[in-house]
Design an enzyme around this catalytic site. Structure first.
Site, mmCIF file in Angstrom:
data_model
loop_
_atom_site.group_PDB
_atom_site.id
_atom_site.type_symbol
_atom_site.label_atom_id
_atom_site.label_comp_id
_atom_site.label_asym_id
_atom_site.label_seq_id
_atom_site.Cartn_x
_atom_site.Cartn_y
_atom_site.Cartn_z
ATOM 1 N N ARG A 172 0.832 -1.218 0.000
ATOM 2 C CA ARG A 172 0.000 0.000 0.000
ATOM 3 C C ARG A 172 0.863 1.265 0.000
ATOM 4 O O ARG A 172 0.546 2.259 0.650
ATOM 5 C CB ARG A 172 -0.978 -0.002 1.192
ATOM 6 C CG ARG A 172 -1.912 -1.196 1.210
ATOM 7 C CD ARG A 172 -2.821 -1.232 -0.013
ATOM 8 N NE ARG A 172 -3.630 -2.436 -0.046
ATOM 9 C CZ ARG A 172 -3.342 -3.531 -0.756
ATOM 10 N NH1 ARG A 172 -2.246 -3.557 -1.517
ATOM 11 N NH2 ARG A 172 -4.128 -4.575 -0.734
ATOM 12 N N SER A 222 -11.491 -0.841 2.405
ATOM 13 C CA SER A 222 -10.687 -1.386 3.497
ATOM 14 C C SER A 222 -10.062 -0.245 4.294
ATOM 15 O O SER A 222 -9.325 0.567 3.746
ATOM 16 C CB SER A 222 -9.603 -2.298 2.924
ATOM 17 O OG SER A 222 -8.868 -2.907 3.947
ATOM 18 N N GLU A 292 -5.236 2.256 6.296
ATOM 19 C CA GLU A 292 -4.948 2.176 4.862
ATOM 20 C C GLU A 292 -5.623 3.341 4.152
ATOM 21 O O GLU A 292 -5.094 3.902 3.201
ATOM 22 C CB GLU A 292 -5.471 0.856 4.311
ATOM 23 C CG GLU A 292 -5.352 0.710 2.806
ATOM 24 C CD GLU A 292 -5.830 -0.652 2.328
ATOM 25 O OE1 GLU A 292 -6.633 -0.691 1.379
ATOM 26 O OE2 GLU A 292 -5.402 -1.669 2.902
#
Length: 300
Positions: A172, A222, A292
């Site tokens: 990420r 998410s 995230e």
């Protein structure tokens, strides 16, 4: 009244003032942008970035606003949303997509061209720029595995072409985050494949998403990164946090890794839920959950 300098510099550009960003975020939350523009070309984007630098105006770049929380106080200065820069071209086994192109649409274009390699991204609601920015991934695939290069614009107005190595992809993460550059486009290297198999895999992953994720509610996808050695959703579930609600923001009963807007949520509601989940998981399991989702803007 609109900042006269931007009106003078860009008489042909529509500039929205004090525009609620809740109209554009997937969570349907977020305060106003002082100045909001949807640039339609690389040239226009470059001019706006340079104007922000020359006038010392704070600059924020947004893609599809799918994995994003904008705090209720909104964003000062100039905000650019790149969704009008959405051209997608196929050149042999390569797909070149502008930053504002939807990842879902890009996977469809690849399928129609009989190209395999992007199936994992079917159903990911972000833009190409956002996907490169955070190295989006799902179902054992990541953008870093298929991107050969990205055209980026520095905050100084310089256009560069970064190869996969220079993008320094991680979990990420990409170098674009480190330097706050603007992704303009990305080139994907794919392979010729069987169209029926490509379609079948995309359909399979879309069914999986629908069965496991609360797609019927607004959300930012998410929320937390996966901590090493753990599954985020399992930790949150075992902490008894599913259904935990503040205002209109709720930890999904369907997928513990999602925080959904069950009606009238504010960004503050979202942040309160996030902080409670982090504190509870840390206390119960000694595990720190990092976000995230990208969180920007000012508190109200």
């Amino acid at each position: 009244m609109m900042d006269q300098s931007i009106a003078d510099a860009f008489p042909e550009v529509q500039v929205l003032e004090h525009e609620p960003l809740s109209k554009y975020t997937n969570t349907q939350t977020g305060g106003p942008a002082d100045l909001l523009v949807f640039p339609e070309s690389v040239t226009e984007t470059k001019r706006l970035v340079l104007w922000a630098k020359e006038t010392d105006t704070p600059l924020t770049i947004i893609g599809n606003a799918s994995n994003l929380i904008v705090r209720d106080g909104g964003i000062r200065g100039l905000t650019l949303i790149l969704t009008k820069m959405d051209d997608i071209q196929v050149n042999g086994n390569e797909v070149v997509a502008e930053a504002g192109a939807a990842l879902i649409q890009t996977t469809e274009v690849a399928y129609q061209a009989g190209l395999t390699g992007l199936e994992f991204a079917a159903g990911i609601p972000g833009s190409i720029g956002g996907a490169v920015f955070m190295n989006a991934g799902a179902y054992d695939g990541e953008i870093s595995e298929v991107v050969t290069s990205a055209e980026i614009l520095t905050r100084d107005g310089e256009i560069k072409n970064l190869n996969n190595h220079e993008l320094d992809f991680g979990y990420r993460h990409s170098s674009v985050q480190d330097y706050q550059d603007v992704v303009l486009s990305a080139t994907f290297k794919l392979r010729s494949g069987d169209a029926n198999k490509i379609r079948a895999r995309m359909d399979e992953l879309n069914r999986l998403r629908a069965s496991k994720q609360p797609l019927e509610y607004p959300s930012c996808g998410s929320v937390f990164k996966r901590p090493t050695g753990y599954f985020t959703g399992k930790l949150i579930h075992e902490a008894g946090l599913q259904g935990f609600t503040v205002g209109g923001a709720q930890v999904s009963m369907k997928h513990a890794g999602f925080i959904i807007n069950v009606g009238g949520a504010t960004a503050t509601d979202y942040m309160d839920v996030i902080h409670h989940v982090q504190a509870t998981v840390l206390k119960q399991f000694g595990v720190t959950l990092e976000t995230e989702v990208r969180i920007i803007g000012e508190e109200k």
